[in-house]
Scaffold this active site. Structure first.
Site, PDB file in Angstrom:
ATOM      1  N   SER A  74      -6.377 -24.337  35.793  1.00 55.41           N
ATOM      2  CA  SER A  74      -6.036 -25.303  36.848  1.00 55.41           C
ATOM      3  C   SER A  74      -7.134 -25.387  37.899  1.00 55.41           C
ATOM      4  O   SER A  74      -7.921 -24.464  38.071  1.00 55.41           O
ATOM      5  CB  SER A  74      -4.734 -24.880  37.533  1.00 55.41           C
ATOM      6  OG  SER A  74      -3.713 -24.727  36.590  1.00 55.41           O
TER       7      SER A  74
HETATM    8  N1  SAH Z   1      -2.452 -21.268  35.457  1.00 54.37           N
HETATM    9  C1  SAH Z   1      -3.235 -21.407  34.272  1.00 54.37           C
HETATM   10  C2  SAH Z   1      -2.980 -22.771  33.693  1.00 54.37           C
HETATM   11  C3  SAH Z   1      -2.692 -22.693  32.294  1.00 54.37           C
HETATM   12  S1  SAH Z   1      -2.290 -24.231  31.549  1.00 54.37           S
HETATM   13  C4  SAH Z   1      -4.695 -21.253  34.594  1.00 54.37           C
HETATM   14  O1  SAH Z   1      -5.084 -21.532  35.738  1.00 54.37           O
HETATM   15  O2  SAH Z   1      -5.472 -20.870  33.729  1.00 54.37           O
HETATM   16  C5  SAH Z   1      -0.629 -23.916  31.069  1.00 54.37           C
HETATM   17  C6  SAH Z   1      -0.407 -22.834  30.082  1.00 54.37           C
HETATM   18  O3  SAH Z   1       0.970 -22.817  29.749  1.00 54.37           O
HETATM   19  C7  SAH Z   1      -1.158 -23.000  28.764  1.00 54.37           C
HETATM   20  O4  SAH Z   1      -1.944 -21.888  28.530  1.00 54.37           O
HETATM   21  C8  SAH Z   1      -0.034 -23.122  27.729  1.00 54.37           C
HETATM   22  O5  SAH Z   1      -0.348 -22.534  26.488  1.00 54.37           O
HETATM   23  C9  SAH Z   1       1.090 -22.400  28.420  1.00 54.37           C
HETATM   24  N2  SAH Z   1       2.433 -22.726  27.930  1.00 54.37           N
HETATM   25  C10 SAH Z   1       2.942 -23.932  27.589  1.00 54.37           C
HETATM   26  N3  SAH Z   1       4.214 -23.816  27.203  1.00 54.37           N
HETATM   27  C11 SAH Z   1       4.542 -22.487  27.303  1.00 54.37           C
HETATM   28  C12 SAH Z   1       5.710 -21.726  27.063  1.00 54.37           C
HETATM   29  N4  SAH Z   1       6.847 -22.264  26.621  1.00 54.37           N
HETATM   30  N5  SAH Z   1       5.667 -20.387  27.281  1.00 54.37           N
HETATM   31  C13 SAH Z   1       4.539 -19.792  27.713  1.00 54.37           C
HETATM   32  N6  SAH Z   1       3.397 -20.466  27.971  1.00 54.37           N
HETATM   33  C14 SAH Z   1       3.399 -21.795  27.773  1.00 54.37           C
END
Ligand code: SAH
Length: 222
Positions: A74
């Site tokens: 993000s």
């Molecule tokens: N805060 C993180 C953003 C990650 S993007 C950063 O700054 O790096 C969102 C993440 O949510 C992705 O890695 C995706 O794989 C994960 N995600 C999506 N659905 C999910 C679920 N049901 N359970 C766990 N993770 C999930």
């Protein structure tokens, strides 16, 4: 000649520190973020450690960047805004859904007592775990799994953060939020969502909309 590589590493490190300070000033303070604890956490955490090496030079631009598994880290403003919304004092236990790179996890770990972070992609969870360990965060637990089911073993949580877009708040997760607790989550369809801060008051949801945002989708069974 011998000293040159070392010198250039030092230069890179200090350039990144300068870039991080500028990011906090221009993208966070100048855009209205005020919580001194959040600002200092954002100044503390090295975002370049969570960014793929080929994008290191963009670590402190205010943009989301691609990471493995077609996911994104993000943008710093969104990380700070979502963190500020949780109003952390330091004693909280936080559940994060969507570890991704682990950058947001690190910022939360600076400000809360304990962070439990769930990621559905094992590759991302393992990579995040390694970086967080290398940075000495001992109050973080990274779990591989479907975050829409939460993590009942650790419930109730004082705060929750979902870092992926969902049409509604998964019920199992909501049940694991403590009364008086705060959940921050992007709610809406795939292309654009509204960042919502939802407080649980006597079991009922008291929501507040913060801003428009764009997250990768939450993919899960609930
Ligand atoms: N805060 C993180 C953003 C990650 S993007 C950063 O700054 O790096 C969102 C993440 O949510 C992705 O890695 C995706 O794989 C994960 N995600 C999506 N659905 C999910 C679920 N049901 N359970 C766990 N993770 C999930």
């Amino acid at each position: 000649m011998f000293f040159r590589p070392f010198q250039s590493n030092m230069d890179t490190a200090s350039q990144l520190t300068t870039a991080r300070r500028k990011m906090v000033q221009h993208h966070l303070k100048d855009r209205g973020l005020r919580d001194p604890r959040v600002l200092s956490a954002m100044e503390q955490v090295s975002r370049e450690r969570f960014v793929p090496p080929q994008h290191e030079d963009r670590s402190y631009a205010d943009e989301a960047l691609p990471i493995a598994c077609q996911q994104t880290i993000s943008q710093p403003y969104m990380v700070a805004l979502m963190t500020e919304a949780l109003n952390l004092a330091g004693s909280e236990r936080v559940l994060e859904i969507g570890t991704g790179s682990g950058y947001q996890t690190a910022v939360l770990a600076e400000l809360a007592r304990e962070v439990i972070s769930i990621e559905r992609h094992p590759e991302l969870s393992l990579a995040a775990r390694e970086v967080l360990r290398a940075l000495n965060y001992s109050n973080v637990e990274c779990i591989v799994g479907d975050g829409t089911m939460g993590h009942a073993a650790g419930a109730p949580y004082d705060c929750m953060m979902i870092t992926a877009a969902t049409a509604t708040v998964p019920e199992l997760l909501w049940d694991q939020l403590a009364d008086g607790g705060i959940l921050v989550v992007p709610i809406g369809p795939r292309d654009v969502q509204t960042l919502q801060v939802i407080r649980k008051i006597e079991g009922a949801a008291s929501p507040k909309s913060l801003t428009a945002c764009q997250f990768v989708p939450l993919v899960g069974s609930h």
